[in-house]
Design an enzyme around this catalytic site. Structure first.
Site, PDB file in Angstrom:
ATOM      1  N   ASN A 157      37.575  21.880  42.946  1.00 24.13           N
ATOM      2  CA  ASN A 157      38.187  22.779  43.931  1.00 24.13           C
ATOM      3  C   ASN A 157      37.561  22.542  45.305  1.00 24.13           C
ATOM      4  O   ASN A 157      36.395  22.221  45.415  1.00 24.13           O
ATOM      5  CB  ASN A 157      37.951  24.240  43.484  1.00 24.13           C
ATOM      6  CG  ASN A 157      38.277  25.257  44.564  1.00 24.13           C
ATOM      7  OD1 ASN A 157      37.424  26.035  44.974  1.00 24.13           O
ATOM      8  ND2 ASN A 157      39.514  25.258  45.032  1.00 24.13           N
ATOM      9  N   GLY A 158      38.393  22.690  46.336  1.00 21.77           N
ATOM     10  CA  GLY A 158      37.910  22.628  47.705  1.00 21.77           C
ATOM     11  C   GLY A 158      38.825  21.836  48.600  1.00 21.77           C
ATOM     12  O   GLY A 158      38.889  20.612  48.534  1.00 21.77           O
ATOM     13  N   ARG A 211      43.750  28.322  49.074  1.00 25.18           N
ATOM     14  CA  ARG A 211      44.385  28.712  50.346  1.00 25.18           C
ATOM     15  C   ARG A 211      45.718  28.014  50.618  1.00 25.18           C
ATOM     16  O   ARG A 211      46.643  28.631  51.151  1.00 25.18           O
ATOM     17  CB  ARG A 211      43.411  28.469  51.507  1.00 25.18           C
ATOM     18  CG  ARG A 211      42.299  29.487  51.555  1.00 25.18           C
ATOM     19  CD  ARG A 211      41.202  29.056  52.485  1.00 25.18           C
ATOM     20  NE  ARG A 211      40.549  27.828  52.012  1.00 25.18           N
ATOM     21  CZ  ARG A 211      39.525  27.251  52.612  1.00 25.18           C
ATOM     22  NH1 ARG A 211      39.041  27.765  53.725  1.00 25.18           N
ATOM     23  NH2 ARG A 211      38.989  26.152  52.114  1.00 25.18           N
ATOM     24  N   MET A 236      42.221  34.509  44.227  1.00 23.81           N
ATOM     25  CA  MET A 236      41.754  34.962  45.529  1.00 23.81           C
ATOM     26  C   MET A 236      41.903  36.474  45.652  1.00 23.81           C
ATOM     27  O   MET A 236      42.997  37.011  45.476  1.00 23.81           O
ATOM     28  CB  MET A 236      42.602  34.304  46.630  1.00 23.81           C
ATOM     29  CG  MET A 236      42.200  32.884  46.927  1.00 23.81           C
ATOM     30  SD  MET A 236      43.342  32.107  48.083  1.00 23.81           S
ATOM     31  CE  MET A 236      44.718  31.752  47.009  1.00 23.81           C
ATOM     32  N   ALA A 237      40.751  37.120  45.966  1.00 20.68           N
ATOM     33  CA  ALA A 237      40.726  38.576  46.094  1.00 20.68           C
ATOM     34  C   ALA A 237      41.828  39.048  47.052  1.00 20.68           C
ATOM     35  O   ALA A 237      41.980  38.502  48.145  1.00 20.68           O
ATOM     36  CB  ALA A 237      39.362  39.025  46.599  1.00 20.68           C
ATOM     37  N   LYS A 274      33.540  29.816  37.409  1.00 18.60           N
ATOM     38  CA  LYS A 274      33.744  29.115  38.673  1.00 18.60           C
ATOM     39  C   LYS A 274      32.489  29.228  39.503  1.00 18.60           C
ATOM     40  O   LYS A 274      31.963  30.321  39.713  1.00 18.60           O
ATOM     41  CB  LYS A 274      34.931  29.720  39.419  1.00 18.60           C
ATOM     42  CG  LYS A 274      35.153  29.098  40.789  1.00 18.60           C
ATOM     43  CD  LYS A 274      36.609  29.138  41.162  1.00 18.60           C
ATOM     44  CE  LYS A 274      36.840  28.719  42.593  1.00 18.60           C
ATOM     45  NZ  LYS A 274      36.387  29.755  43.534  1.00 18.60           N
ATOM     46  N   CYS A 292      31.019  33.449  44.377  1.00 14.30           N
ATOM     47  CA  CYS A 292      31.450  34.239  45.541  1.00 14.30           C
ATOM     48  C   CYS A 292      30.269  34.502  46.484  1.00 14.30           C
ATOM     49  O   CYS A 292      29.239  35.013  46.058  1.00 14.30           O
ATOM     50  CB  CYS A 292      32.054  35.569  45.072  1.00 14.30           C
ATOM     51  SG  CYS A 292      32.551  36.598  46.461  1.00 14.30           S
TER      52      CYS A 292
END
Ligand SMILES: Cc1cc2nc3c(=O)[nH]c(=O)nc-3n(C[C@H](O)[C@H](O)[C@H](O)COP(=O)(O)O)c2cc1C
Length: 298
Positions: A186-187, A210, A1-2, A124, A85
């Site tokens: 993912n999610g 997250r 994550m940026a 990704k 992204c």
């Protein structure tokens, strides 16, 4: 994550059970130009065991060169490419999720990078630009042709951003279509039930983003002591910001305080006193202030 998966966060997640971590998004062009700020994003801590470099860009040749430079650093277990992204600053360059609208380019990128390095290469991505354009089947086909080691699929469309339905049914179909090519899912994995629901699709691994910001121990479905985690994170952050000094006008303490304000609240979310802390974040100016704030939760 940026802006989040810096070495401190990654060390903490590994210590809490994450099997693999990824750097934040790093611009391939910046790597090729040897921009000091960009190269700083590729710093790692010596105790990191399995960290992959996560790169983005629109140009196959530049990504291939960047991947070679990353490989030469000898710090990473693999190269992961971004094709998901949705941020306009990234898609305007033709990178990130824009690649789902230009599949021939995505194919060229994967092939060029796989050819350029010995490290395993993954990417990704998402199911497609929007529900009317589910391109995941074509993406899986391209992935199989290119020789990548795995595909990480955020089971949403670009148009969904980071919210809304996670399409486990489509993820299951993608796993089947991929056959022996591993798919990572993912999610919105936040706990054991959500992890088990995604694991039931047959994915080879689960990627958590997250939920790890609030609880780095989510990888083992345990809670962890938020005070211990916050203090450990703070120590790691100070170490990291000391490394950053060459590029910053701030002292390590100033930089740590600025960065850590955004982490601190997350550790205590939902606990008594968390809202009061949130209101006081801007009054925390020193490391001692941060430590005192953590201490109030003990
Ligand atoms: C602040 C933030 C930064 C992110 N940066 C990246 C990134 O650099 N590369 C990427 O592939 N995904 C990035 N994502 C997306 C996450 O990796 C993940 O796909 C998404 O949040 C869904 O997973 P989660 O529900 O476990 O958070 C980011 C998400 C957030 C919230």
């Amino acid at each position: 994550m940026a802006e989040f998966t810096t070495p401190p966060m990654r060390v903490l997640c590994e210590a809490c059970g994450a099997a693999r971590t990824y750097t934040e998004m790093v611009n391939a062009e910046g790597i090729c130009r040897a921009s000091p700020k960009t190269l700083f994003l590729l710093e790692t801590f010596p105790e990191e065991r399995n960290v992959w470099a996560h790169l983005y860009g629109p140009e196959p040749d530049r990504l291939a060169e960047a991947a070679q430079r990353v490989e030469a650093l000898g710090r990473f277990q693999g190269i992961d490419l971004n094709a998901g992204c949705p941020v306009p600053r990234i898609t305007a360059q033709g990178a990130g999720s824009a690649l789902l609208k230009d599949l021939p380019r995505l194919g060229k990128i994967l092939e060029a990078v796989v050819r350029a390095v010995r490290l395993p290469v993954t990417f990704k991505t998402r199911l497609g630009p929007h529900p009317g354009a589910p391109v995941w089947r074509e993406v899986i086909h391209i992935a199989r042709e290119s020789g990548v080691a795995a595909v990480s699929l955020h089971a949403r469309f670009t148009s969904q951003g980071h919210a809304g339905t996670v399409h486990l049914d489509l993820l299951r179909q993608a796993v089947e279509a991929a056959d022996d090519l591993p798919v990572f899912g993912n999610g919105s994995i936040v706990d054991r039930p959500s992890a088990e629901a995604m694991a039931a699709t047959g994915v080879r691994a689960l990627l958590i983003a997250r939920a790890a910001l609030e609880n780095p121990c989510v990888f083992t479905f345990s809670k962890g002591n938020p005070c211990d985690l916050a203090e450990r994170h703070l120590d790691l952050e100070l170490r990291y910001r000391a490394l950053a000094q060459a590029f910053s006008r701030l002292t390590p303490e100033e930089a740590t305080v600025l960065t850590f304000r955004k982490h601190l609240f997350r550790y205590f979310k939902g606990l008594p006193g968390a809202n009061a802390l949130r209101g006081r974040l801007m009054d925390l100016h020193t490391i001692a202030d941060l430590r005192a704030a953590i201490a109030t939760f003990r």
